[in-house]
Design a protein around this motif. Structure first.
Motif, PDB file in Angstrom:
ATOM      1  N   ILE A   1      -6.609   4.593  -4.542  1.00 15.32           N
ATOM      2  CA  ILE A   1      -5.276   3.983  -4.523  1.00 15.32           C
ATOM      3  C   ILE A   1      -5.158   2.996  -3.369  1.00 15.32           C
ATOM      4  CG2 ILE A   1      -2.808   4.432  -4.202  1.00 15.32           C
ATOM      5  CD1 ILE A   1      -3.317   7.189  -5.600  1.00 15.32           C
ATOM      6  N   ILE A   2      -5.562   3.420  -2.190  1.00 15.67           N
ATOM      7  CA  ILE A   2      -5.486   2.542  -1.006  1.00 15.67           C
ATOM      8  C   ILE A   2      -6.435   1.359  -1.164  1.00 15.67           C
ATOM      9  CG2 ILE A   2      -5.991   2.408   1.465  1.00 15.67           C
ATOM     10  CD1 ILE A   2      -5.090   5.396   1.597  1.00 15.67           C
ATOM     11  N   GLY A   3      -7.666   1.637  -1.555  1.00 12.32           N
ATOM     12  CA  GLY A   3      -8.680   0.594  -1.648  1.00 12.32           C
ATOM     13  C   GLY A   3      -8.353  -0.481  -2.667  1.00 12.32           C
TER      14      GLY A   3
ATOM     15  N   THR B   1       0.832  -1.208   0.000  1.00 16.99           N
ATOM     16  CA  THR B   1       0.000   0.000   0.000  1.00 16.99           C
ATOM     17  C   THR B   1       0.865   1.255   0.000  1.00 16.99           C
ATOM     18  OG1 THR B   1      -1.768  -1.184   1.138  1.00 16.99           O
ATOM     19  CG2 THR B   1      -1.855   1.218   1.205  1.00 16.99           C
ATOM     20  N   LEU B   2       1.909   1.259   0.792  1.00 14.13           N
ATOM     21  CA  LEU B   2       2.813   2.409   0.819  1.00 14.13           C
ATOM     22  C   LEU B   2       3.434   2.642  -0.565  1.00 14.13           C
ATOM     23  CD1 LEU B   2       4.258   4.606   2.423  1.00 14.13           C
ATOM     24  CD2 LEU B   2       6.012   2.929   2.983  1.00 14.13           C
ATOM     25  N   GLY B   3       3.888   1.583  -1.189  1.00 15.98           N
ATOM     26  CA  GLY B   3       4.456   1.704  -2.530  1.00 15.98           C
ATOM     27  C   GLY B   3       3.449   2.213  -3.538  1.00 15.98           C
TER      28      GLY B   3
ATOM     29  N   GLY C   1       3.771   5.613  -5.815  1.00 14.36           N
ATOM     30  CA  GLY C   1       3.677   5.493  -7.265  1.00 14.36           C
ATOM     31  C   GLY C   1       2.400   6.084  -7.820  1.00 14.36           C
ATOM     32  N   GLY C   2       1.297   5.807  -7.162  1.00 11.03           N
ATOM     33  CA  GLY C   2       0.004   6.322  -7.618  1.00 11.03           C
ATOM     34  C   GLY C   2      -0.072   7.835  -7.551  1.00 11.03           C
ATOM     35  N   TRP C   3       0.454   8.397  -6.469  1.00 18.14           N
ATOM     36  CA  TRP C   3       0.458   9.854  -6.336  1.00 18.14           C
ATOM     37  C   TRP C   3       1.289  10.479  -7.459  1.00 18.14           C
ATOM     38  CZ3 TRP C   3       4.738  13.023  -5.265  1.00 18.14           C
ATOM     39  CH2 TRP C   3       4.424  14.372  -5.117  1.00 18.14           C
ATOM     40  N   THR C   4       2.479   9.943  -7.672  1.00 21.92           N
ATOM     41  CA  THR C   4       3.361  10.481  -8.708  1.00 21.92           C
ATOM     42  C   THR C   4       2.682  10.415 -10.080  1.00 21.92           C
ATOM     43  OG1 THR C   4       5.278   9.735  -7.443  1.00 21.92           O
ATOM     44  CG2 THR C   4       5.640  10.267  -9.755  1.00 21.92           C
ATOM     45  N   TRP C   5       2.173   9.247 -10.401  1.00 23.00           N
ATOM     46  CA  TRP C   5       1.524   9.031 -11.696  1.00 23.00           C
ATOM     47  C   TRP C   5       0.334   9.971 -11.875  1.00 23.00           C
ATOM     48  CZ3 TRP C   5       2.088   6.115 -16.050  1.00 23.00           C
ATOM     49  CH2 TRP C   5       0.967   5.957 -16.849  1.00 23.00           C
ATOM     50  N   ASP C   6      -0.539  10.039 -10.888  1.00 27.61           N
ATOM     51  CA  ASP C   6      -1.758  10.837 -11.008  1.00 27.61           C
ATOM     52  C   ASP C   6      -1.475  12.323 -11.073  1.00 27.61           C
ATOM     53  OD1 ASP C   6      -3.274   8.568 -11.055  1.00 27.61           O
ATOM     54  OD2 ASP C   6      -4.022   8.767  -9.007  1.00 27.61           O
TER      55      ASP C   6
END
Length: 107
Positions: A83-85, A40-42, A46-51
Motif C-alpha cells: 500500500i505504501i510502496g 499515502t495516509l489516505g 482506504g487500503g486497510w479498510t478494503w483489504d
C-alpha cells in the motif's frame, strides 16, 4: 518459489527498485512531500479498510507459505508495504511527469 519471502521479494523488485529510481528527482519530490504524505495516509486508511473487508468476506486471502507471517491490524506486513510502496511510486511518478509537462509548456 521463495517460500515465506515470495511477496517481499516481489515487492522489492517491482515496487522498491522503481521507487529508488525515482529518487533521481529527490529535490522535486521533497518539495511535494506534504502531498505525497497525505496521499499515502489516505491510501493506508482506504487500503486497510478494503483489504481487511475483502479477507474477512473471503474475496481473497494471503497464502501463509508466501508471506513472512507478521500481521499488523489484520493484514500481513507485506500488504502494508504494498500500500505504501504503490502509493509513493505512482505519486512520485505523477509529480515528476507533471513537473516535466509544466517545464515543456514554459518553452
Amino acid at each position: 518459489m521463495f517460500s515465506h519471502y515470495t511477496y517481499l521479494i516481489w515487492l522489492i523488485f517491482f515496487i522498491g527498485l522503481p521507487c529508488i529510481s525515482l529518487l533521481y528527482w529527490q529535490r522535486l519530490l521533497w518539495r511535494q512531500r506534504r502531498a505525497l504524505a497525505l496521499t499515502t495516509l489516505g491510501s493506508l486508511v482506504g487500503g486497510w479498510t478494503w483489504d481487511v473487508l475483502a479477507v474477512r468476506f473471503g474475496a481473497w486471502y494471503y497464502d501463509p507459505n508466501h508471506i513472512s507471517g507478521q500481521w499488523i491490524l489484520g493484514l500481513p506486513l507485506e500488504e502494508w508495504l504494498w500500500i505504501i510502496g504503490v502509493t509513493l511510486m505512482f505519486g512520485a511518478l505523477t509529480v515528476v511527469l507533471a513537473e516535466r509537462a509544466r517545464e515543456q509548456n514554459k518553452i
